[in-house]
Design a protein around this motif. Structure first.
Motif, mmCIF file in Angstrom:
data_model
loop_
_atom_site.group_PDB
_atom_site.id
_atom_site.type_symbol
_atom_site.label_atom_id
_atom_site.label_comp_id
_atom_site.label_asym_id
_atom_site.label_seq_id
_atom_site.Cartn_x
_atom_site.Cartn_y
_atom_site.Cartn_z
ATOM 1 N N ASP A 476 0.833 -1.208 0.000
ATOM 2 C CA ASP A 476 0.000 0.000 0.000
ATOM 3 C C ASP A 476 0.865 1.255 0.000
ATOM 4 O O ASP A 476 0.538 2.248 -0.664
ATOM 5 C CB ASP A 476 -0.929 0.005 1.219
ATOM 6 N N TRP A 518 -6.049 2.312 -7.926
ATOM 7 C CA TRP A 518 -7.360 2.854 -7.564
ATOM 8 C C TRP A 518 -7.685 2.614 -6.094
ATOM 9 O O TRP A 518 -8.545 3.283 -5.517
ATOM 10 C CB TRP A 518 -8.447 2.253 -8.452
ATOM 11 N N HIS A 519 -6.968 1.699 -5.441
ATOM 12 C CA HIS A 519 -7.181 1.437 -4.024
ATOM 13 C C HIS A 519 -6.610 2.543 -3.138
ATOM 14 O O HIS A 519 -6.971 2.636 -1.965
ATOM 15 C CB HIS A 519 -6.499 0.117 -3.608
ATOM 16 N N ASP A 521 -5.684 5.706 -1.049
ATOM 17 C CA ASP A 521 -6.408 6.845 -0.466
ATOM 18 C C ASP A 521 -5.547 8.102 -0.592
ATOM 19 O O ASP A 521 -4.949 8.582 0.381
ATOM 20 C CB ASP A 521 -6.738 6.570 1.003
ATOM 21 N N LYS A 551 -12.673 3.276 -11.438
ATOM 22 C CA LYS A 551 -12.900 2.621 -10.145
ATOM 23 C C LYS A 551 -12.662 3.585 -8.983
ATOM 24 O O LYS A 551 -13.403 3.584 -7.987
ATOM 25 C CB LYS A 551 -11.984 1.406 -10.013
ATOM 26 N N ALA A 552 -11.613 4.422 -9.109
ATOM 27 C CA ALA A 552 -11.329 5.383 -8.044
ATOM 28 C C ALA A 552 -12.444 6.408 -7.919
ATOM 29 O O ALA A 552 -12.849 6.780 -6.816
ATOM 30 C CB ALA A 552 -9.989 6.075 -8.320
ATOM 31 N N ARG A 553 -12.965 6.861 -9.080
ATOM 32 C CA ARG A 553 -14.094 7.805 -9.030
ATOM 33 C C ARG A 553 -15.299 7.146 -8.373
ATOM 34 O O ARG A 553 -16.046 7.788 -7.631
ATOM 35 C CB ARG A 553 -14.444 8.272 -10.439
ATOM 36 N N SER A 554 -15.503 5.878 -8.657
ATOM 37 C CA SER A 554 -16.644 5.156 -8.084
ATOM 38 C C SER A 554 -16.536 5.069 -6.566
ATOM 39 O O SER A 554 -17.553 5.024 -5.860
ATOM 40 C CB SER A 554 -16.725 3.737 -8.670
ATOM 41 N N ARG A 555 -15.273 5.070 -6.059
ATOM 42 C CA ARG A 555 -15.076 5.047 -4.612
ATOM 43 C C ARG A 555 -15.294 6.419 -3.991
ATOM 44 O O ARG A 555 -15.269 6.571 -2.775
ATOM 45 C CB ARG A 555 -13.648 4.603 -4.280
ATOM 46 N N GLY A 556 -15.419 7.439 -4.846
ATOM 47 C CA GLY A 556 -15.616 8.787 -4.331
ATOM 48 C C GLY A 556 -14.324 9.480 -3.968
ATOM 49 O O GLY A 556 -14.335 10.490 -3.266
ATOM 50 N N ILE A 557 -13.184 8.974 -4.456
ATOM 51 C CA ILE A 557 -11.891 9.615 -4.180
ATOM 52 C C ILE A 557 -11.669 10.726 -5.208
ATOM 53 O O ILE A 557 -11.688 10.484 -6.403
ATOM 54 C CB ILE A 557 -10.743 8.591 -4.262
#
Length: 558
Positions: A476, A518-519, A521, A551-557
Motif C-alpha cells: 500500500d 485505484w485502491h 487513499d 474505479k477510483a471515481r466510483s469510490r468517491g476519491i
C-alpha cells in the motif's frame, strides 16, 4: 522600432477621432503602425499602401501577435479607421483609399483563419503560445490590472512576441552590475573615443560622423575595432558633444574606472537603449539589427540560452527567402556591446544586460517584477517561490543551492519536512526532492518522520537508497508513493504534455502497479490515473489506467 513617428501618428489619430466623434481603437492602430514600421519600411503615415495591410494582417499578425481568431474583426475595424484617418488628413488620395478598402474587405474573411493557422506562427509566438492562456490574458489588447493608472502609451513594443506579462527576474546587485559594465568593450571604446577625439582637437563631418583618417587612427592607436559605432554611442551618451563640427569631451570626463557606480549605471541604461533601439548599425547584419529588440525581449522572457539554430529559424521567418549570412559573427559583435553573451550554449542576456533591459521596461511604464530572493526566506517561502514565481530551471537551481548553503543538512531537512506536513502533493514533492540532495548527516531528521503517514514512504525511500537501516515499504505504501510522486508531475504535464509523455514512456509505473492504484487513499489518485490514461504510449497500460480511474471515481476519491 520607430516610436517617435508612431506616437505622433497616434496622437493625431486620437485628436481626429475626438473632433469627428469617431471611436478609435488606439491600441490596435498603434500595433498596426509599429509592425508596419518594423517590418514593412513604413516611416510615416503616407507610406501606407493597400499591400501594407495585406502583409500586416495575413502574414505578420499571424506570425507575431498572440491573439485568438475571434479578435480579427477588431483588428480589421482598426485598419478601416486608419484608412479613414489617412484619407481625411490628406496622407493618401481617394483612389488609394479605395484600393485599401477593397484589400481590407478581401482580408476580413481570411484573417481569422490565418490567426488560427499554427504553421504560420513564428518561433517567439509559438514559445509564448505554449506558456498557457493564464499568462497571456493581455493578448486581446487589454491592460494589465496591476498597471491601473498607467499612461495609455505604457507597454509600447510589448506586442512582440505577444502581450504576455514579463516574468520575474533575479538581478545582480548594483555593485556587481557596475563592475561588469566597466568591462563592456563597446562602452569602454566609446569612453576612450570621446576623450581621444577631444584631446586631438578632431572635427567630424557635417553629418556628425567620424572622418576616415580619425577612424583609422583610433583603430591603430587605441585598438578600437569599430570606431564609428563607438563614436555614435559616445555622442548618444553625451560623453562627447559638438560645437559645429568640433568635438568637445563632456566636462569632467575622466577614466571609466573612476566613474561612480550610480553615474555608470545611468550611462549603461543609455547604452542599452542605444543597442536595443537598433537605431544604428550594431552588428552589420541587417536582419539581426532589424530584430534586435525582439531578440532581447525573447531572451529576457526565457532567461535561458537560446540555441543559435532556434534564433536562425526565427530570423529566417522574418527574412522570408533572403539568405542569412554571418550570423555567428553578428552575435559576437552583439556580445561586444555587452547586452548578451554568446557561447556553445547559444545566446543569453548578460547579468548587466538583464539589469539594463529591465530598467528600460520600467522607463516605458511596463511592470517588470523582481523575483524575491528565496535563499533569504524559510522553507515555506522557498517552496512557494519555486511553485509560483515561474522561474527558469537555472534560476530555481541557483536559489535551491543558495538556500541549502546557509544551513546544515540537519537544519535543511528539519525545515523542509516540517513545512510540508499535511500539504498538497506538489508542495510535499518539492520538499522531498530537495531533501533527496542531502547526505547521510540528515538521516536522524528524516528518520524522525517515519511516523508521519504522508512522509513515511518518502522517508523509507530516502533511507533505503542510502543503504541505511529502514523498514520495508508495504504494498500500500509503494502504491501511495507512486501516486504521490506522479501527482508532483501534474503541473509540468499540463504545461508540456508531449515532454511528459516522453518521460513517462521511459520511466512510467508498470501495468500491474497501475491496476492497483485505484485502491490508494490519495486526493490526487483520480487525476494521476487520468493523466496516465491520456499519455501512456502503451495502449494496454493506458487502458488499465482509465479503468483504474473509473474505479477510483466510483469510490468517491477526488
Amino acid at each position: 522600432m520607430s516610436i517617435e513617428w508612431v506616437n505622433l501618428a497616434v496622437e493625431g489619430l486620437r485628436a481626429w477621432g475626438h473632433e469627428k466623434g469617431v471611436e478609435v481603437d488606439v491600441d490596435e492602430v498603434r500595433l498596426l503602425c509599429d509592425y508596419a514600421s518594423d517590418y514593412l519600411e513604413v516611416n510615416e503615415l503616407g507610406d501606407f499602401r493597400a499591400g501594407t495591410f495585406e502583409e500586416l494582417l495575413l502574414e505578420i499578425y499571424p506570425r507575431k501577435v498572440i491573439a485568438p481568431p475571434e479578435s480579427a474583426p477588431e483588428t480589421v475595424a482598426a485598419a478601416r479607421t486608419l484608412v479613414d484617418f489617412l484619407l481625411d488628413t490628406g496622407e493618401i488620395g481617394i483612389k488609394t483609399a479605395a484600393r485599401m478598402r477593397t484589400t481590407i474587405d478581401a482580408i476580413e474573411p481570411e484573417m481569422p483563419r490565418a490567426l488560427a493557422d499554427t504553421t504560420k506562427f513564428g518561433m517567439a509566438k509559438s514559445i509564448f503560445s505554449a506558456i498557457g492562456a493564464d499568462s497571456l490574458d493581455l493578448a486581446d489588447g487589454g491592460t494589465d490590472p496591476s498597471q491601473d493608472g498607467l499612461d495609455e502609451t505604457a507597454g509600447e513594443g510589448f506586442d512582440r512576441p505577444g502581450y504576455a506579462p514579463l516574468p520575474p527576474v533575479r538581478l545582480a546587485s548594483p555593485q556587481e552590475v557596475a563592475r561588469a559594465v566597466r568591462e563592456v568593450p563597446l562602452l569602454r571604446d566609446a569612453h576612450r573615443v570621446a576623450a581621444w577625439m577631444a584631446g586631438e582637437a578632431c572635427t567630424t563631418t557635417v553629418r556628425k560622423e567620424l572622418r576616415v583618417k580619425d577612424a583609422r587612427r583610433l583603430t591603430a592607436e587605441l585598438g578600437v575595432g569599430r570606431p564609428a559605432l563607438a563614436w555614435r554611442l559616445a555622442l548618444g551618451l553625451g560623453l562627447a558633444r559638438l560645437e559645429g563640427t568640433a568635438v568637445l569631451a563632456r566636462e569632467g570626463l575622466g577614466p571609466l574606472d573612476a566613474v561612480p557606480d550610480d553615474e555608470l549605471l545611468t550611462l549603461w541604461a543609455g547604452a542599452v537603449d542605444f543597442v536595443v533601439e537598433a537605431s544604428t548599425d550594431i552588428t552589420g547584419v541587417e536582419i539581426v539589427d532589424k530584430e534586435i529588440y525582439s531578440i532581447h525581449d525573447l531572451l529576457y522572457r526565457l532567461q535561458a540560452p537560446v540555441p543559435l539554430e532556434a534564433i536562425r529559424d526565427y530570423l529566417q521567418e522574418v527574412a522570408a527567402d533572403r539568405p542569412i549570412d554571418q550570423l555567428e559573427k553578428a552575435f559576437h559583435d552583439l556580445a561586444h556591446a555587452g547586452t548578451v553573451q554568446y557561447d556553445e550554449d547559444g545566446l543569453a542576456l548578460t547579468g548587466h544586460g538583464l539589469w539594463g533591459l529591465r530598467t528600460r521596461y520600467e522607463a516605458m511604464g511596463v511592470s517588470a517584477p523582481i523575483a524575491a530572493d528565496l535563499a533569504e526566506g524559510d522553507a515555506s517561502g522557498l517552496i512557494a517561490g519555486l511553485i509560483t514565481d515561474g522561474l527558469p530551471a537555472e534560476v530555481a537551481e541557483r536559489d535551491i543551492v543558495a538556500w541549502l548553503s546557509r544551513r546544515t543538512p540537519q537544519e535543511a531537512a528539519a525545515e523542509l519536512l516540517g513545512a510540508v506536513a499535511g500539504a498538497p502533493a506538489e508542495v510535499r514533492g518539492i520538499a522531498v526532492t530537495i531533501v533527496d540532495r542531502l547526505g547521510e548527516e540528515a538521516a536522524g531528521v528524516v528518520r524522525a518522520h517515519l511516523e508521519d503517514a504522508e512522509l513515511r514512504p518518502h522517508a523509507v525511500h530516502w533511507l533505503s537508497t542510502r543503504g541505511l537501516d529502514a523498514p520495508a515499504l508495504t504494498q500500500d505504501e509503494v502504491l501511495w508513493l507512486s501516486v504521490d510522486m506522479l501527482a508532483l508531475a501534474l503541473p509540468a504535464a499540463e504545461a508540456d504534455p508531449e515532454g511528459f509523455a516522453e518521460n513517462i514512456a521511459l520511466s512510467g509505473p508498470p501495468a500491474h502497479l497501475i491496476d492497483d492504484m485505484w485502491h490508494v487513499d490519495h486526493p490526487d489518485v483520480v487525476e494521476v490515473l487520468e493523466l496516465l490514461g491520456n499519455t501512456l504510449p502503451d495502449k494496454a497500460a493506458a487502458k488499465s489506467a482509465r479503468k483504474a480511474a473509473f474505479k477510483a471515481r466510483s469510490r468517491g476519491i477526488r
